[in-house]
Scaffold this motif. Structure first.
Motif, short mmCIF file in Angstrom:
data_model
loop_
_atom_site.label_atom_id
_atom_site.label_comp_id
_atom_site.label_asym_id
_atom_site.label_seq_id
_atom_site.Cartn_x
_atom_site.Cartn_y
_atom_site.Cartn_z
N LEU A 78 -6.18 -4.75 -4.34
CA LEU A 78 -6.14 -5.42 -3.04
C LEU A 78 -7.51 -5.96 -2.67
CD1 LEU A 78 -4.65 -6.21 -0.47
CD2 LEU A 78 -5.13 -3.91 0.43
N THR B 282 -0.83 3.30 9.07
CA THR B 282 -1.57 2.49 8.09
C THR B 282 -1.89 1.12 8.66
OG1 THR B 282 -0.56 3.65 6.22
CG2 THR B 282 -1.45 1.45 5.79
N LYS C 244 -3.78 5.64 1.76
CA LYS C 244 -2.84 6.08 0.72
C LYS C 244 -3.01 7.56 0.41
CE LYS C 244 0.29 5.20 -2.46
NZ LYS C 244 1.67 4.80 -2.10
N MET D 63 -4.35 0.48 -6.78
CA MET D 63 -3.82 -0.35 -5.70
C MET D 63 -4.94 -0.88 -4.81
SD MET D 63 -3.39 0.02 -2.18
CE MET D 63 -3.41 1.81 -1.99
N ALA D 64 -5.87 -0.02 -4.41
CA ALA D 64 -6.92 -0.42 -3.48
C ALA D 64 -7.90 -1.40 -4.11
CB ALA D 64 -7.67 0.81 -2.98
N SER E 76 3.26 1.57 -3.50
CA SER E 76 2.69 1.62 -4.85
C SER E 76 2.83 3.03 -5.44
CB SER E 76 1.21 1.21 -4.82
OG SER E 76 0.46 2.05 -3.97
N ALA F 262 -7.51 0.96 2.37
CA ALA F 262 -6.26 1.13 1.62
C ALA F 262 -6.27 2.43 0.82
CB ALA F 262 -6.05 -0.07 0.70
N VAL G 194 0.84 -1.20 0.00
CA VAL G 194 0.00 0.00 0.00
C VAL G 194 0.88 1.25 0.00
CG1 VAL G 194 -1.67 1.34 1.36
CG2 VAL G 194 -1.94 -1.14 1.14
#
Length: 465
Positions: free
Chosen positions: A136, A177, A168, A132-133, A14, A164, A11
């Protein structure tokens, strides 16, 4: 390095520059699709309830409620926008796993809320966080290998996707985080009974988990801690809820293979499991030039998971839908609408449309059964291929097999398709959008990776101007 640390550092590490262009472009379509679905659903009863819920609390004027334009605290705006984006079940979905998930409509609302709250967030920064989120979220969803129709647990992992994207974009450090991910475990929820009964929580749960992810990040930011092992601890998520999971489906290719580009676009505002049948019926109708009045019967073949699921059962409900939510999850209803009208649109789920006698005549003549070959080859998946067989007056019979309907990752939609959907959805908006306004939304998102701020976008998301 333990798996949780690997996930947290993924996370944090990225970056836009390392994400494949295909994943970035698909994220742009996900944003456009989520906005289209929210605009199209803004006059639905569920969206009205969501805005009324926001009005009960009010608070700091921070983030925009899409379409209607109220300004509310970020968490409350996210709740309303995510719920509205799912109100008519038109948002895209991930179907290439045993348990699918609606990753875009969960993750786009908190991402945009944070970009409005902090205009220093650039377009490329937002896209990197969203890719990214969503990746995931989808990895967590596919790692669960027991079907939700057997357990009754549905997409409990969604809160970690929204956490996430929030951590971020809030630019939190590793310790904070990790605490946010631990706090999110206290918010993890999801159940299938809402689908069984056609409850409004099919949409509301989207808003609740989107808000929960943002609240988890805010909670950690002010100093709350959470368990360090929310996934793999003794009483972590997998041990407590999903012990039959596949860690390889979670971890393999993490940081190099972004699965958000495998999400499916919806051409019709219904459960994605019914799209092969709709696509097949529309192909037959166009190919053989028949109308609804010509149809004697329809035979639909699916796997046993679909045949035994909430899009077919209970029969007395699915062959006689009296509520828009039930209708959106009724295979006999949507296939009969497609057969009669040659399309399936938002208006076909308004209460008055559910009583259309021509549609109900076809629905009464619609039979759904398990296709042995489909069940043998696709027995694990809720979204199975479909065979459609139509019998016509005069004795003619036509059939088709559809496994990759329009919008499937191997039959994908483009950003132009997303813009077409946006314009179609605007026709049912509670407030009008001009063609120029809709074109500007599309142009802004098409060039999002070059935008220094998202501030100009939010005025475009309010109708009636």
């Amino acid at each position: 390095m333990d798996l949780t640390t690997q996930l947290i550092r993924h996370v944090l590490d990225s970056r836009f520059e390392t994400i494949p262009n295909e994943a970035v472009e698909r994220a742009k379509l996900s944003i456009l699709d989520t906005l289209a679905s929210a605009i199209g659903g803004s006059d639905d009863q569920i969206a009205h309830f969501a805005r009324q819920l926001g009005a009960l609390s009010g608070g700091r004027s921070e983030c925009t409620v899409w379409v209607s334009g109220e300004k509310l605290p970020a968490c409350l705006a996210v709740l309303i926008n995510a719920t509205t984006a799912r109100a008519i079940d038109f948002d895209d979905t991930y179907e290439l796993c045993i348990n699918g998930c609606h990753a875009s409509a969960y993750n786009v609302p908190p991402a945009l809320a944070l970009a409005e709250r902090d205009p220093s967030i650039t377009g490329s920064e937002l896209l990197a966080a969203l890719v990214m989120a969503m990746d995931l979220h989808m990895r967590l969803a596919r790692s669960v290998t027991t079907n939700s129709l057997k357990t009754g647990r549905d997409n409990m992992v969604a809160v970690w996707g929204t956490t996430a994207v929030s951590t971020k974009l809030l630019r939190l450090n590793e310790a904070t985080t990790r605490n946010a991910f631990g706090i999110a475990y206290a918010h993890a929820a999801g159940e299938v009974q809402m689908y069984e009964e056609g409850a409004h929580t099919v949409s509301l749960q989207q808003g609740l988990r989107a808000r929960s992810g943002l609240e988890s990040a805010f909670s950690a930011m002010v100093g709350f801690n959470g368990p360090r092992e929310p996934f793999f601890g003794k009483y972590g998520f997998y041990n407590a809820f999903e012990p039959d999971y596949d860690p390889d489906l979670l971890m393999d290719g993490l940081g190099s293979d972004y699965v958000n580009d495998s999400i499916s676009f919806k051409a019709w505002p219904t459960c994605r499991a019914m799209h092969p049948g709709i696509d097949g019926l529309l192909q037959l109708r166009a190919r053989h030039n028949f109308t609804g009045e010509d149809i004697v019967s329809l035979e639909i073949g699916v796997n046993h998971l679909v045949a035994d699921s909430y899009v077919v059962k209970p029969r007395e409900q699915k062959w006689n839908p009296k509520d828009p939510v039930v209708a959106r999850f009724s295979l006999p209803y949507v296939i009969s609408v497609a057969a009669q009208h040659g399309r399936v649109g938002i208006g076909d789920f308004r209460p008055e449309a559910l009583q259309d006698p021509a549609v109900r005549r076809i629905m009464a003549a619609t039979h759904i059964e398990v296709d042995p070959e489909i069940d043998r080859t696709y027995h694990l998946y809720q979204n199975s291929p479909t065979t459609v067989k139509v019998k016509l007056k005069g004795g003619a019979e036509h059939s088709i097999f559809v496994d990759k309907p329009f919008g499937h990752p191997e039959n994908p939609a483009s950003l132009a398709d997303g813009l077409h959907k946006l314009k179609a959805c605007a026709e049912t908006s509670i407030l009008p959008f001009s063609d120029t306004q809709l074109e500007l939304i599309g142009e802004f998102l098409d060039d999002l990776d070059n935008r220094p701020t998202l501030a100009p976008l939010f005025k475009l998301l309010v109708g009636g101007k």
